[in-house]
Design an enzyme around this catalytic site. Structure first.
Site, short mmCIF file in Angstrom:
data_model
loop_
_atom_site.label_atom_id
_atom_site.label_comp_id
_atom_site.label_asym_id
_atom_site.label_seq_id
_atom_site.Cartn_x
_atom_site.Cartn_y
_atom_site.Cartn_z
N HIS A 73 -16.60 2.27 3.31
CA HIS A 73 -15.16 2.55 3.44
C HIS A 73 -14.80 3.94 2.94
O HIS A 73 -13.73 4.45 3.27
CB HIS A 73 -14.32 1.54 2.64
CG HIS A 73 -14.12 0.23 3.34
ND1 HIS A 73 -15.11 -0.70 3.46
CD2 HIS A 73 -13.04 -0.31 3.96
CE1 HIS A 73 -14.65 -1.76 4.12
NE2 HIS A 73 -13.40 -1.55 4.44
N GLU A 80 -13.29 0.40 17.44
CA GLU A 80 -12.83 1.78 17.25
C GLU A 80 -13.13 2.67 18.44
O GLU A 80 -12.36 3.58 18.77
CB GLU A 80 -13.47 2.39 16.00
CG GLU A 80 -12.93 1.87 14.68
CD GLU A 80 -13.38 0.48 14.34
OE1 GLU A 80 -14.35 -0.01 14.96
OE2 GLU A 80 -12.78 -0.16 13.45
C1 TPP Z 1 -15.87 -0.79 11.93
C2 TPP Z 1 -14.85 -1.43 11.09
N1 TPP Z 1 -13.58 -1.49 11.53
C3 TPP Z 1 -12.62 -2.04 10.78
C4 TPP Z 1 -12.90 -2.54 9.55
C5 TPP Z 1 -11.77 -3.13 8.67
N2 TPP Z 1 -11.91 -4.57 8.65
C6 TPP Z 1 -12.61 -5.20 7.70
S1 TPP Z 1 -12.74 -6.83 7.98
C7 TPP Z 1 -11.82 -6.71 9.39
C8 TPP Z 1 -11.58 -7.91 10.21
C9 TPP Z 1 -12.86 -8.50 10.68
O1 TPP Z 1 -12.61 -9.59 11.50
P1 TPP Z 1 -13.79 -10.60 11.79
O2 TPP Z 1 -14.96 -9.88 12.32
O3 TPP Z 1 -13.22 -11.69 12.61
O4 TPP Z 1 -14.21 -11.15 10.37
P2 TPP Z 1 -13.31 -11.94 9.34
O5 TPP Z 1 -12.73 -10.93 8.44
O6 TPP Z 1 -12.29 -12.68 10.11
O7 TPP Z 1 -14.27 -12.83 8.63
C10 TPP Z 1 -11.43 -5.40 9.60
C11 TPP Z 1 -10.60 -4.95 10.73
C12 TPP Z 1 -14.22 -2.45 9.10
N3 TPP Z 1 -14.60 -2.88 7.88
N4 TPP Z 1 -15.17 -1.91 9.89
#
Ligand code: TPP
Ligand code: TPP
Ligand code: MG
Ligand code: MG
Lengths: 316, 324, 324, 316
Positions: free
Chosen positions: B122, B53
């Site tokens: 959230h 972000e």
């Molecule tokens: C700071 C933040 N940005 C965005 C999100 C929304 N979000 C939740 S899970 C996710 C993807 C995360 O990817 P990764 O770290 O690879 O974990 P995965 O879900 O693939 O296990 C996103 C963008 C969040 N929860 N927190």
């Protein structure tokens, strides 16, 4: 480098040194608030900035006087800004730590350590999307490289292929903490590979070497469009922020680096190579001194901003 | 035309991108989740980003300074905590700090508030932070038409605008005027007129206020409902005029109370319409606690129409109380 | 004993580290700048860090959850923008989100406010943000004795505490009681008694209020000056009791007005002491603009004693104005 | 791995799969809010967690069910939490995305992507300063590795020598964005060198390989006290958050990884090596199913939190 260019480089470096010494003495007289000087880092500023062309842009940080002056900034307007005068580059609102000048292409200076790293990607994106030529140079310190933004910025620039020259001025210090306390590696260039971009390192006390390394990096950026990380190994010869007695600095280390003062090295090179003699360089020093004295006068004469400036320029 | 809030947002984005080639949008999954925009405007103007972000917001700030008009989607308001430096220290301050050399036409989108049951990381209503910080504008509409018209103005504005979508409103529908209707930032809407009490709110709780006003009307109490729409700049005139008429003020929002927007409005009125006030000012807000995930608790988090009715009845009785 | 605010802070740190072996302190340059602490408590408990506010704050949160009592120095309040996630989403929420499994005894130190002339990225009063967010406590003292006594309580508290030092106060001196005097969080101090108007403030502007009160006294107006000391929890009782007596309220702080602490206090009084109020509530705050660097402008940024006197005179005249 | 251990691993992986399938079906019936499942990543969870000893700690993220169950969490209390019931691990206040359990040593789960990376350094610091034994394992995704906090965390852990096992579960997706869109390298292990710490990578569909890699990393951490980055190459076989039709996923890629479903691979290995036969494993599947059914019943019976819980546990 040709004699001409190298003597020009000396003149700019001498100007920066004189400017910073002026700031130090004015700060000592409480005629301006304390500030961060770039003494010791003149070769880095002049080497990199002189390798840029006029449509390239610059972002920089709190230790920016060298970058501005190398780019052709008017020391009187810089001093006026540091003194909080309306004749300053930012009307006195910025102060010493965040001078920007759109006309000079020195945009979006940040004193939030890491700030320029988070802004530079957008600056470069705008250039490419608007079809404008040019590289964007982003100066930051070894401390800024400890901020996560450093990595976020490199990664985005790599993935979006943005024409950015990242210039880490590794001056061995992060305010009152030695770089060795903050990272296991001896610098930051190693991170370039992790992000899949090019990286190089150069002796930051040798202005010719810096200029060559910068030229090389810039021509690669122009060819590929991709970013490059250049680490300039230099040293903060004065304290972090005026006044600062540097009591926490290892005297042996300081002496070692003082012996490699970039102005002393360049002077020696010019004389030994026969490009200039002592008198030529002394003349430059004197001219620069006169220019600075005049600048102080101009800045002094500039009025303080009027009270209504307190709330002007908040919104467009 | 009838459309949902989410569709109104999409329509505004598409229209403004068509109108102005310097508008671009990026964020985590923006290109994936907006295939229509991607198809029409291409991968240069509609971009997915790495998950970060801070650099997303910073890139928007840098791009805005240099002539683009970026819209960034930071997904959920709590994630803005990773971008506060870029939004507050850079976007909000660098125009001033540069002595007016740069401007920052950019929009930050994010969802806010209860309704999804996924907990406090959230769900956190932080609009007051951005109202407190200098150089920013803050928009939080309540109807589909306003989402469209205000987002258009936000994109055209030359300043950084935080544009927050109350999560619970995304799928609610409303009639939206056809064509290029931008609604100016900084003007409140009167959702219902009335002379007995002023209810000031924004986003989802505007609808709660309207419901309360209808219940009150059945009891013979006429409430005026003001939908702020823009929190900064704040339409002080609309609030003060209404209170001058009614003499009573209830402010309602889901964000917590301390140093919230409700505090600002109460203070404004206690300062500038004091002599019109006939009763204590009431604030009805979410509790000063993180938002719970459990659906039952999450619902209890939000001010309800009944609470508003009770509060209004309380200050109407207060009519008789001694003054001074 | 007479000591400066900076010395009072150092004394509190040293005493609490002596008292409780789980207290440690770290931050950018902490070990370099506090050689006394380093000498007495060693490099394990007094640490320099890399330059990265986010991980500094996050490390404090993790350490606090697992049994340490970290104090972190984040230097200047605007730098907290890099640590908002850790402070707000983690320290402030994770106790609640874990159903009470963890607690977060930690202190965040930072300097705030005008006086150094280095511009808006070092100078921004953001205490209201932390008052608005759940689960945090916020302390902003005005005297050397309070700095010492409140910092001791902050370190002993089992919750995350933001402890802000008004930059302009650092070198001011005051008498500080010897020994182990902790001052409880959440209680305001009455700096001057008076029956005509209540001046509520905190940090540097408390002294401005006292100066204004003295000037008013010469004109026969007795102002009561309340020093909040702790902004969260807020000592509502002290404020309400005073306004019940004086009927008039002026709130003064350097932070900008919208959604600031002054708004909260005005709203509190307009809600809970309305019937005691005899005049509009006045807020005197810094402007809604970034802090300028230029010394002349920086001084103009801060509310002055004259402004307070004028404001009080204004609402005293208001005595005669019609009510309702 | 011995037959015993490997069959235990199968049982745990089957439990995780059954749990996640249960959650998916309850979400489909709107009996709980949507959630992130870890289907496809069971070998990673079981391989790493089974290599930890009981005084080691775990921090994890939004995709944490596998880590919790591998550590011995009660599926009934997990389901109760996801359903927002008072019998959940966090009394219903956390929901699915941030379940922590002090008693299990699963501390400080964060759904702020990057959050666990910023907390883990403090957790490890507390252990070492309080003289407690044990390694701290921190699970995070390839997306989290794009956050600057990833680097800040690794760097601090390196400089302060904290006993942390960083486990990047590289499942190729970051919500709706493919990893390839977010970094030039094919993963994140390359960053370990930049920070001066050890790094390794393992096939995350092979539970034996994961366990071995984790054991190796953990024993190095125990020896040296220094952190290690382990990248587990795996795949998110379901969508990001229920419901998710995965329309944006390349079907060929999905099919390729489905063919390497860790449960299918392990079943095959157990049978081919003669450690177990179909019937043994079918029996486990049935037992696990029964356990889950019972857990749903228990969670269903748990009451919702009382209204006063809305504001309890804000302050200590
Ligand atoms: C700071 C933040 N940005 C965005 C999100 C929304 N979000 C939740 S899970 C996710 C993807 C995360 O990817 P990764 O770290 O690879 O974990 P995965 O879900 O693939 O296990 C996103 C963008 C969040 N929860 N927190
Ligand atoms: C976010 C942030 N943290 C801390 C500071 C205080 N500070 C100003 S300069 C500095 C050191 C910066 O080190 P480096 O990046 O190496 O630059 P240098 O000063 O050595 O040129 C620090 C800690 C700041 N301005 N911003
Ligand atoms: Mg440095
Ligand atoms: Mg992933």
């Amino acid at each position: 480098m040709r004699a001409n260019t190298l003597i020009q480089a000396y003149e700019r470096m001498a100007l920066i040194r004189a400017y910073e010494n002026t700031v130090v003495s004015l700060a000592g007289q409480h005629r301006l608030p304390g500030t961060c000087t770039s003494i010791g880092q003149e070769a880095s500023a002049v080497g990199v900035v002189s390798a840029l062309s006029s449509d390239d842009l610059i972002l920089t940080n709190h230790r920016s006087a060298g970058h501005l002056l190398a780019r052709g900034a008017d020391p009187a307007r810089m001093l006026a800004e540091v003194m909080g005068k309306s004749g300053g580059y930012c009307g006195g609102k910025s102060g010493s730590l965040h001078i920007s000048s759109k006309e000079l292409g020195v945009v979006l200076t940040s004193t939030i350590v890491g700030g320029e790293l988070s802004l530079v990607t957008g600056v470069a994106l705008a250039r490419t999307m608007l079809g404008q030529a040019g590289v964007v140079a982003c100066f930051f310190g070894d401390g800024a490289a400890c901020q996560g933004r450093f990595h976020e910025s490199l990664n985005l620039a790599a993935v979006w292929k943005l024409p950015i020259l990242y210039v880490c001025e590794n001056n061995q210090w992060q305010a009152f903490v030695h770089r060795q306390e903050t990272m296991l590696a001896d610098g930051v260039v190693g991170h370039a590979a992790g992000h899949g971009i090019g990286g190089s390192r150069v002796d930051g006390m040798d202005v010719e070497a810096v200029r060559e390394a910068a030229e090389h990096a810039i021509s690669r950026i122009r060819e590929t469009g991709a970013p490059h990380l250049l680490e300039v190994m230099t040293y903060r010869l004065r304290g972090h922020f005026e006044p600062d007695d540097q009591a926490y600095v290892d005297p042996a280390e300081l002496a070692r680096w003082r012996a490699r003062d970039p102005l002393v090295l360049l002077r020696r090179r010019l004389i030994e190579s026969g490009m200039a003699d002592e008198a030529d360089l002394d003349r430059i020093d004197v001219e620069v001194g006169v220019r600075l004295d005049r600048a102080v006068g101009v800045a002094d004469a500039s009025p303080y901003p009027e009270r209504r400036e307190l709330t002007s320029d908040v919104y467009a | 035309m009838e459309m949902t809030v989410n569709d109104a947002i999409s329509a505004a984005l598409a229209e403004e991108m068509r109108r102005e080639p310097t508008v671009l949008i990026f964020g985590e999954g923006v290109a994936t989740k907006r295939p229509d925009l991607l198809g029409e405007f291409g991968a240069t103007r509609v971009r997915n980003t790495p998950l970060a972000e801070g650099i997303i917001a910073g890139t928007a700030v840098g791009a805005a300074a240099m002539g683009l008009r970026p819209v960034v989607d930071l997904l959920f308001v709590p994630f803005l905590c990773y971008a506060m430096d870029e939004i507050v220290n850079s976007a909000g301050k660098l125009r001033y700090m540069s002595g007016g050399q740069f401007s920052f036409p950019m929009v930050v989108l994010a969802m806010t508030g209860t309704g999804w049951g996924v907990g406090a990381q959230h769900n956190h209503n932080l609009e007051a932070w951005f109202v407190h910080a200098p150089g920013l504008k803050v928009v939080m509409p309540s109807t589909a038409a306003d989402f469209k018209g205000l987002l258009k103005s936000a994109i055209r504005d030359d300043n950084p605008v935080l544009f927050f979508t109350d999560l619970a409103l995304g799928y609610t529908a409303g009639s939206v005027p056809d064509g290029d209707e931008a609604i100016p930032l900084g003007s409140a809407a009167i959702r219902r007129e009335g002379g007995d009490v002023t209810l000031v709110s924004y986003a989802k709780t505007v609808h709660t206020c309207v419901a309360a006003a209808e219940a009150l009307a059945e009891r013979g109490v006429e409430a005026e409902v003001i939908d702020l729409r823009t929190l900064k700049p704040l339409d002080e005139g609309a609030i003060l005029r209404s209170v001058a008429k009614t003499g009573r003020l209830v402010v309602v929002h889901e964000a917590s109370g301390m140093c919230g927007v409700g505090a600002e409005i109460a203070a404004l009125v206690a300062g500038k319409a004091f002599h019109h006030l006939r009763a204590p000012i009431v604030r009805l807000t979410g509790p000063d606690a993180p938002a719970p995930s459990s659906f039952a608790l999450e619902q209890a988090f939000v001010p309800q129409a009944d609470d508003i009715v009770t509060a209004v009845e309380g200050i109407l009785e207060d009519r008789a109380a001694p003054v001074g």
